[in-house]
Design an enzyme around this catalytic site. Structure first.
Site, PDB file in Angstrom:
ATOM      1  CD  GLN A 172      -2.881  -1.181   2.346  1.00  0.00           C
ATOM      2  OE1 GLN A 172      -3.230  -0.151   2.911  1.00  0.00           O
ATOM      3  NE2 GLN A 172      -3.288  -2.377   2.752  1.00  0.00           N
ATOM      4  CB  VAL A 207     -11.907 -12.937  12.551  1.00  0.00           C
ATOM      5  CG1 VAL A 207     -12.352 -12.983  14.013  1.00  0.00           C
ATOM      6  CG2 VAL A 207     -10.588 -13.668  12.383  1.00  0.00           C
ATOM      7  CB  CYS A 290       0.421   6.622   5.793  1.00  0.00           C
ATOM      8  SG  CYS A 290       1.780   7.600   5.097  1.00  0.00           S
ATOM      9  CG  ASP A 427      -2.538   0.263  10.109  1.00  0.00           C
ATOM     10  OD1 ASP A 427      -1.444   0.731  10.480  1.00  0.00           O
ATOM     11  OD2 ASP A 427      -2.869   0.171   8.912  1.00  0.00           O
ATOM     12  CB  THR A 436       3.820   4.157   9.256  1.00  0.00           C
ATOM     13  OG1 THR A 436       4.781   3.817  10.276  1.00  0.00           O
ATOM     14  CG2 THR A 436       3.317   5.575   9.508  1.00  0.00           C
ATOM     15  CB  ALA A 438       8.262   2.505   9.232  1.00  0.00           C
ATOM     16  CB  CYS A 470       5.486   9.763   7.596  1.00  0.00           C
ATOM     17  SG  CYS A 470       4.248  10.301   6.395  1.00  0.00           S
TER      18      CYS A 470
END
Length: 534
Positions: A172, A207, A290, A427, A436, A438, A470
């Site tokens: 993404q 789920v 992000c 997330d 993010t 990272a 970012c």
């Protein structure tokens, strides 16, 4: 209304309205239980008093037993069990999605509370996976795949299952580049089977519910799987439906978003065809994945218009629901230089609430300094929309959720505070870091180490510092690489001024990181993770 019959005496449902009650009465239901607190969803949610009055007119019994997501107590379960005894059956219980009502029913039937509850006449239609997995990982995105690879590198004999319904895996972070004409969208997607770590079992299902007190995950295909340890990494949900009229017009009428695979190329089509007019870019309330992506879309579009000589003909506006351009103050000055260069108008405290594609009109809720809100309609020729973002429903209404609906974790160890065999990352986690890729890369190491320590009965030695990154693409060929942790503390990887736009960082963003993603992170290679012990 989505209704699920658990046995001949009890059913659960998502939010109902007074208009649903006649049909429920006609279907034979005699009692309604509301498990959703009043005003949880705003003005659109009918109050329990309104439902009680409507139920009374139809001769339906009504009970109000509100519970907050993730905060169902033993007393709540006992009270629910008593309602099942006292109320005439069949009983329908509801909440926002039906999950809390179902959880209360399951808890009411547990040995601790089932003594006073009627036994079900018909067993639920479920099947068991014969295996109790050492670890079940919910989610096949970056967080789920990376943490699974990290676990299996440490203990190859672990019996690990990944639950993921999608047949593809997306990179993404490159969709912003796709929307700016700098990356091929086809290179961002690969088959899910190609990224599942060797040694892990892929269960292709979604789920529907988690029972952490029973160490069980329910799937939408009726299957139940048991685990010793659980890793929650399903990402977040893009709530497109929260902007009125948006879903009907996405991908046409000049309405686009880089937050979707099929729409990022449309962003570039709109940017290329724009020779003049009004271009709106939006950013919803935090948290979002992000946080720099909404403005990156604007910068790349403006840079193209500048290079094409049409920027002076385009009225560019960035509408932010928040009060600042970027959450880490250190990076605001260099970003403002680009805002000025492109002549973009910043409108703070302006949140997109509705859109009419055919008339090309966007409606914003704008708040003044005193918090007073007004609705403002704006014309657009193109609009880049960033949708509101929430935790998945099965997390929001589970025992694992915090008050905001995210999977609750200790901010340092990433362990759940009430269920020590559960860890969360990515997330969906409640930690106040930037959402993010990272961040997930660093968190995967923390979770892998701490989960194995917990399984071995050892202290959790590794700590997450809130690292996130970012890469702010301020123009084609230059990036401001923002790296920071909890509290906005700068955590640069390179010994360079992090506020300066650099071609080196563009090369990192556009060329190095995609290769590192597919061949490094997803393979459990933990370069530059800097995981620390407490």
């Amino acid at each position: 209304m989505q209704l699920v019959q658990h046995d001949e005496r009890f059913s659960s449902a998502d939010q109902i309205t007074p208009d649903d009650l006649p049909a429920l009465a006609q279907a034979g239901y005699r009692s309604i239980v509301c498990n959703r607190p009043d005003h949880e969803g705003g003005a659109a949610q009918p109050t329990s008093d309104a439902l009680r009055a409507a139920a009374a007119k139809l001769g339906l019994q009504f009970a109000y037993l509100p519970v907050k997501p993730g905060q169902i107590t033993a007393a709540d379960a006992e009270a629910f069990a008593q309602l099942l005894v006292d109320l005439p059956a069949p009983v329908l219980a509801f909440c926002r999605s039906g999950t809390r009502a179902t959880s209360l029913y399951q808890l009411a039937r547990s040995p601790a509370t089932a003594a006073s509850a009627p036994a079900p006449a018909v067993a639920p239609a479920c099947t068991w996976d014969d295996t109790t997995y050492d670890v079940v990982v919910i989610g096949g995105g970056l967080a789920g795949i990376t943490v699974t690879a990290s676990l299996l590198r440490r203990q190859p004999n672990l019996n690990v299952a990944i639950v993921e319904p999608n047949g593809h895996h997306d990179y993404q972070p490159a969709w912003t580049l796709v929307g700016g004409g700098a990356y091929d969208v086809k290179k961002t997607r690969r088959p899910m089977a190609s990224v599942i770590p060797p040694g892990a079992k892929w269960i292709r299902a979604a789920v529907s519910r988690i029972e952490p007190q029973a160490n069980v995950v329910h799937l939408d295909n009726g299957q139940r799987i048991a685990y010793q340890s659980l890793i929650v990494a399903p990402g977040l949900r893009l709530a497109w439906e929260r902007i009125a009229g948006l879903t009907e017009t996405l991908g046409k009428n000049g309405v686009t978003s880089n937050y979707r695979y099929d729409l990022a190329p449309y962003t570039w089509e709109l940017v290329q065809s724009m020779k003049g007019g009004t271009a709106l870019f939006t950013q919803p309330p935090m948290p979002i994945k992000c946080a720099g992506a909404p403005q990156k879309a604007m910068y790349l579009a403006c840079d193209h218009w500048r290079r094409s000589g049409v920027l002076s003909n385009v009225n560019v506006e960035f509408d932010l629901a928040g009060a600042v351009l970027f959450g880490v103050a250190t990076f605001v000055p260099p970003l403002m230089e680009y805002v000025k260069r492109y002549g973009a108008n910043l409108v703070f405290s302006s949140n997109l609430v509705a859109i009419d594609g055919p008339s090309r009109t966007a409606t914003f809720e704008v708040k003044d300094a005193n918090g007073n809100a007004t609705r403002v309609a704006k014309h657009f020729d193109m609009i880049h929309v960033v949708p509101p973002q929430v935790a998945p429903d099965f997390i929001r209404d589970s025992q694992l959720a915090d008050e905001a609906g995210w999977c609750e974790v200790d901010h340092a160890t990433l362990q759940h505070p009430r269920y020590p065999n559960v860890f969360g990352l990515g997330d969906v986690a409640s930690a106040p870091n930037a959402k993010t890729g990272a961040a997930a890369r660093k968190q995967a190491v923390i979770v892998a180490e701490n989960l194995l320590a917990a399984r071995a009965g050892q202290p959790l030695a590794y700590r997450y510092d809130g690292y996130g990154s970012c890469p702010l693409t301020v123009e084609r060929g230059k990036v401001v690489l923002a790296e920071f942790g909890y509290g906005g503390k700068l955590l640069p990887t390179f010994p360079l001024d992090p506020t300066r736009p650099r071609r080196l960082m563009w090369f990192l963003k556009a060329s190095v990181l995609p290769r590192f993603y597919w061949s490094g992170m997803l393979k459990g290679r933990e370069w530059f993770t800097r995981a620390s012990r407490g």
